[in-house]
Design an enzyme around this catalytic site. Structure first.
Site, PDB file in Angstrom:
ATOM      1  CB  SER A   1      -6.240  32.041   5.467  1.00 38.40           C
ATOM      2  OG  SER A   1      -5.660  31.588   6.682  1.00 38.40           O
TER       3      SER A   1
ATOM      4  CG  HIS B   1      -7.504  34.111   1.253  1.00 44.07           C
ATOM      5  ND1 HIS B   1      -7.645  32.827   1.283  1.00 44.07           N
ATOM      6  CD2 HIS B   1      -6.357  34.443   1.850  1.00 44.07           C
ATOM      7  CE1 HIS B   1      -6.738  32.236   1.544  1.00 44.07           C
ATOM      8  NE2 HIS B   1      -5.760  33.280   1.919  1.00 44.07           N
TER       9      HIS B   1
ATOM     10  CD  GLU C   1     -10.412  31.621  -1.437  1.00 44.58           C
ATOM     11  OE1 GLU C   1     -10.793  30.440  -1.719  1.00 44.58           O
ATOM     12  OE2 GLU C   1      -9.888  31.801  -0.280  1.00 44.58           O
TER      13      GLU C   1
ATOM     14  CG  ASN D   1      -5.988  28.090   2.304  1.00 42.01           C
ATOM     15  OD1 ASN D   1      -5.346  27.531   1.484  1.00 42.01           O
ATOM     16  ND2 ASN D   1      -5.975  29.260   2.941  1.00 42.01           N
TER      17      ASN D   1
END
Length: 798
Positions: free
Chosen positions: A123, A146, A158, A197
Site C-alpha cells: 500500500s 496495489h 494501482e 491512499n
C-alpha cells in the site's frame, strides 16, 4: 503486442490480502497457488489451509461460491518453491515490512520463470527499493500492484513501475488486471502511498483536523461527509473503523517518515484521539470498538473530549443538506458564504482537497485523471476532486482557494501552482478536456492509454469535462418510448436499454422490448438487452399497475400479466438470438426476463433471484415455468427415467425462499445461469462480449428452440412439498402466509393437479402462474406486504 497469457498465478502470503487475492483469482477461473511459511506443528501447509478455510466464513464473501476454495492450491516456502516455475505471474502479498519482503525475494529468485512478472502488493512501500533485492534478470519484470481491500469488490488496482521496469511488462499486467480480473487500473508514481491512499488518507487527516476546529462530533462528520457529499456512505470516521485504525496509522506513518519536505507535512501528525484509541487496542470494526462501538443494538460514538462512548445519530442541519443538493457551482458558493459551522466545515475540507491535489499533481500522478479515478474507485467518491472543482467553475473556485491561502485559513501556506491560473488549464476551464487530462509534470493534456484491452470498452467510465458520449445518446436510434431505448452501434446488433428507474418492467417497457425484437428480426443479427449502470432490472413495476388494480381489481391485472408472459415467450422464441447483458440487480421480473433470453452474459457482480414472496406474491412472468422446464430438461439429460422431482427441489426452494444469488457464479449454481452462459470480469466489457455472442450465434446459424411439451412432477410432487412445508409451519419456521405462498409455488412448478410425468406446455404453466398471482393481489396479507415495500422499501413478514 502479443497477448500476455496468465495460465497460473502464485500468491505469496496467506494473510488477509493474499488469501482474498487468491479467492478473486479462482472466482475468475485463474489457477492459483497460495504460499506461506511452513507450519511449526502439524502439516507443513497448515497456515495456508487454515487461511483457505477462513475464506468460506468471511463477510462480505471473497468467493463467488464457497466450494471454489478447494480450487486454491496450498503450498509452503520450504517444500514447494519449484512450483513458481509454472507461474506466469507472482504476486507477493506478505506483511508491510521491507526487510521481510526483501528476504523473501532472495528465496524465490532462483525459481522464477524467465518470462514471469513479479509484483509486490503493497500500500505504500517504495517499489524501487524492493526491486534492488532482485537479480538483474528479474528487475525488468518487477513492479508494484496495489489491490484495495476487499479485492473482490474494490474496483481500484494501482500499478507502479520502477526505473528498470520494462514498459511492455506494465502494459501486459494492466491488460490482464483490466480484462481478466475486472479492475480499473490507475498507474501511480513510486511515491509514498501512491495515489489513492496518498490523497485519500491526507483528506481524512484534513477532515479530522477541520472537524476538531469546528467542534463537530464523529457521527455528524460522517453524515456530512457520506452520501450527502457524494462520497462513500460510511463517511470519514466509520471508514477509518472499517479500514482499521492500525492500518490507517501505518499509512500515515509512511507519510510522516518519507514526506518531511511536503508543505502539508504538519497535517500528517497522528491525531491524539487516533493515537489514544490505538493505544487502548480499539482498532475499529475488527476489535469491536474504534470511533464507534456497538452496545447491544445501539451504535455508540466516541466523545473526543471525554474518551467515553455516547449515543450517536447526529444528522446534518436541514439547510446544509439542502445546499448539498444544489448544482456544483451553487453548492460550493453557498457552503463558502454560509455562517453555519457545518457548511463552513464542508467548504474547508473541499478547499483543502482542491489545494492538496493541485500542489501534488506533478509528483503523485501522471495526470489529473489518475487522481480522480483513484478517489472514485478506491474511496467511493461519485466524483474526484478535480472533477468537482471543474464542474463548480475552475477559475472562481481557484480564486476562493487562493484567498483562503492568503488569509491563513488553509492547512498549508503553499501557493496554488501557476498552471491553475494561466495557460491551457485556465483556458479550458479545468484539467479534463476532450484532448485528455492535464499532466502537471509535462505541462500538457494527455489522452487515455491506447492499450488494445480498452477497445473492448465501448463506454468506459467517463470524467466530467472529457466530453464523452452518453451511452443512451450514442449510436443510431431505432425506437424510443418513455422507458426504453432501442438503438444500434454497428448496424448489425440491436441494443435495448431500459431507462425507467431501477429498470423496472412496466407495460411501457414490455411494449418497447417487443418492438426491439421486431426490429432485430427485420434485418439484424440479434438483440442485446443492456443498460449502462449497475441494474439489469429490479423487477416488475407494481406501482405502474396500481391504477388498473384500483379500478378493476385482479381481473384488470390478468390481461397485463398475460401480455408480460407472452412477451417473455416472444423473446424466448425470437428468430434471432436475444442476449441479456446482466450487471448488478436482476430480481423478480428482471430475472425472468434474463432466463427467457437465448443466452446470458453476466458481470461477476450480478445479484439474481426471484424475490416476489417478499411482497406476498409468486413469480408471475414465467419464472416458475422456467424452473419446471429446466427440471424436466435436466432430468432428460441425465437419464430418461430420472425423477423430475429430484431436479425440481432446488429451484422450488430458491423461489419459495426468495434466495438471491450474490454472484454470477452462485446464479449459475442456482440455475439462473447455464454452463453455456458467459461470466465477464469487467463491467465495462459487458456490452462488447454480449454483442460478440450475438454475432457468433448468428454466424453459427442460430435457430430458436422448438416449442415442446415437457413432463412435470404432478400432484405427488405437490403433496411431498406441502408435507415438508407443513412441518416448517407447525415448527414456527414460516408463517401461515409463507406456507400459502410456497404451496402456490409448488402447484405451479409441479404442474398442478395432474399425474406425475404428464406433459404440459409453457403456456399451461404460465396460466397457473397468472391465476395464483392475480388471486394473491386480493389477499389482505399480500396487500400488507406490497404496501409495506412501497412505503419503506423493506419486506414485511406477516
Amino acid at each position: 503486442m502479443s497477448r500476455f497469457q496468465v495460465r497460473k498465478v502464485a500468491v505469496l502470503g496467506a494473510g488477509v490480502m493474499g488469501a482474498q487475492i487468491a479467492a478473486h483469482l479462482v472466482n475468475l477461473k485463474v489457477p492459483v497457488i497460495l504460499f506461506d511459511l511452513p507450519a511449526k506443528e502439524g502439516a507443513k501447509n497448515g497456515i495456508v489451509t487454515k487461511a483457505i478455510e477462513g475464506l468460506k466464513k468471511l463477510k462480505p464473501a471473497p468467493l463467488g461460491v464457497a466450494e471454489d476454495a478447494a480450487l486454491i492450491q496450498a503450498a509452503n516456502y520450504e517444500e514447494h518453491l519449484a512450483l513458481l516455475g509454472e507461474c506466469d505471474l507472482i504476486i507477493e502479498a506478505i506483511a508491510e515490512r521491507m526487510d521481510w519482503k526483501l528476504d523473501l525475494y532472495k528465496k524465490i529468485a532462483p525459481f522464477v520463470a524467465g518470462h514471469a512478472i513479479v509484483a509486490s502488493n503493497t500500500s505504500g512501500l517504495s517499489i524501487t527499493k524492493l526491486a534492488e533485492a532482485l537479480p538483474e534478470e528479474i528487475k525488468p519484470r518487477f513492479c508494484g500492484i496495489h489491490f484495495f481491500n476487499p479485492p473482490r469488490y474494490m474496483y481500484l488496482v494501482e500499478l507502479i513501475n520502477t526505473p528498470t521496469t520494462l514498459p511492455a511488462v506494465i502494459d501486459q499486467l494492466e491488460s490482464f488486471v483490466t480484462s481478466g480480473l475486472g479492475k480499473g487500473v490507475v498507474r501511480a508514481n513510486d511515491t509514498p502511498n501512491f495515489v489513492a491512499n496518498r490523497v485519500g488518507i491526507a483528506g481524512m487527516m484534513a477532515t479530522m483536523i477541520e472537524a476538531e476546529k469546528f467542534g463537530l462530533s464523529v457521527d455528524l462528520v460522517d453524515d456530512l461527509t457520506g452520501k450527502k457529499l457524494g462520497r462513500a456512505s460510511s463517511g470519514t470516521f466509520r471508514t477509518a473503523d472499517v479500514v482499521g485504525l492500525d492500518t490507517m496509522a501505518h499509512v500515515v506513518k509512511t507519510m510522516q517518515e518519507n514526506l518531511k519536505d511536503d508543505p502539508f507535512y504538519s497535517t500528517y501528525a497522528t491525531p491524539a484521539v487516533l493515537a489514544g484509541l490505538i493505544e487502548k487496542g480499539a482498532l475499529g470494526q475488527k476489535t469491536g470498538a474504534g470511533f464507534y462501538k456497538k452496545v447491544g443494538k445501539d451504535i455508540m460514538r466516541l466523545d473526543g473530549a471525554t474518551g467515553e462512548y455516547v449515543a450517536g445519530g447526529k444528522k446534518a442541519d436541514e439547510i446544509v443538506a439542502r445546499m448539498l443538493k444544489k448544482p456544483a457551482a451553487d453548492r460550493i458558493k453557498l457552503l463558502r458564504e454560509s455562517t453555519n459551522p457545518q457548511a463552513q466545515f464542508l467548504w474547508a475540507i473541499l478547499r483543502d482537497s482542491f489545494h492538496y491535489c493541485a500542489v501534488h499533481l506533478d509528483t503523485v500522478a501522471d495526470t489529473a485523471r489518475e487522481i480522480d479515478f483513484a478517489m472514485r474507485w478506491g474511496f467511493g467518491s461519485s466524483q474526484g476532486p478535480f472533477e468537482l472543482w471543474q464542474q463548480a467553475g475552475w477559475k472562481q473556485v481557484a480564486e476562493w482557494v487562493a484567498e483562503d491561502i492568503a488569509a491563513g485559513k488553509t492547512l498549508s501556506s503553499a501557493a496554488l501552482p501557476a498552471w491553475v491560473f494561466t495557460g491551457p488549464v485556465a483556458d479550458n476551464g479545468g484539467v479534463h478536456s476532450a484532448a485528455g487530462s492535464w499532466s502537471a509534470a509535462e505541462s500538457k493534456f494527455k489522452p487515455r492509454t491506447e492499450l488494445t484491452v480498452y477497445q473492448r470498452q465501448a463506454f468506459p467510465e467517463a470524467l466530467f469535462g472529457e466530453g464523452s458520449v452518453d451511452a443512451l445518446k450514442a449510436g443510431t436510434e431505432l425506437f424510443k418510448n418513455e422507458e426504453l431505448r432501442v438503438w444500434t452501434l454497428d448496424n448489425e446488433v440491436v441494443i435495448a436499454s431500459i431507462t425507467a428507474k431501477l429498470h423496472l418492467i412496466s407495460p411501457t417497457v414490455t411494449e418497447g422490448l417487443l418492438k426491439a425484437v421486431e426490429i432485430a428480426e427485420a434485418g439484424y443479427k440479434g438483440l442485446v438487452i443492456w443498460s449502462p449502470d449497475d441494474v439489469f432490472s429490479a423487477g416488475a413495476n407494481l406501482e405502474a399497475l396500481m391504477p388498473v388494480f384500483m379500478k378493476s381489481g385482479a381481473k384488470g391485472i390478468a390481461p397485463e400479466e398475460k401480455k408480460l408472459q407472452d412477451a417473455m415467450l416472444r423473446i424466448r422464441y425470437a428468430s434471432v438470438p436475444v442476449v441479456a447483458a446482466m450487471r448488478g440487480l436482476a430480481l423478480g421480473g428482471g430475472c425472468e426476463l434474463a432466463v427467457h433470453c437465448a443466452r446470458r452474459v453476466a458481470h461477476m457482480e450480478s445479484y439474481v433471484g426471484l424475490v416476489e414472496v417478499g411482497v406476498g406474491l409468486i413469480p408471475g412472468a414465467g419464472g416458475l415455468t422456467y424452473i419446471a422446464r429446466r427440471a424436466a430438461e435436466m432430468a432428460a439429460a441425465g437419464n430418461a427415467n430420472a425423477d423430475i422431482f429430484a431436479f425440481l427441489k432446488d429451484g422450488f426452494t430458491t423461489a419459495a425462499t426468495a434466495k438471491v444469488a450474490t454472484s454470477a457464479l452462485e446464479a449459475r449454481k442456482n440455475g439462473f445461469l447455464l454452463d453455456s452462459d458467459v461470466i465477464v470480469p469487467n463491467k465495462d466489457e459487458l456490452l462488447h462480449v454480449a454483442t460478440a455472442q450475438v454475432k457468433a450465434m448468428a454466424e453459427s446459424g442460430y435457430r430458436a428452440p422448438l416449442r415442446a411439451l415437457f413432463p412435470v412432477a404432478g400432484r405427488s410432487g405437490i403433496a411431498t412439498i406441502k408435507g415438508q412445508l407443513a412441518n416448517m409451519r407447525d415448527g414456527g419456521f414460516i408463517s401461515a402466509h409463507d406456507f400459502y405462498l410456497a404451496s402456490l409455488i409448488a402447484d405451479v412448478v409441479c404442474g398442478g393437479a395432474v399425474e406425475a410425468g404428464s406433459l404440459v406446455s409453457e403456456e399451461y404453466l404460465m396460466s397457473l402462474e397468472r391465476k395464483h398471482f392475480c388471486g394473491l393481489l386480493e389477499h389482505p396479507k399480500t396487500q400488507e406486504r406490497i404496501m409495506g415495500m412501497l412505503q419503506t422499501g423493506k419486506p414485511v413478514r406477516n
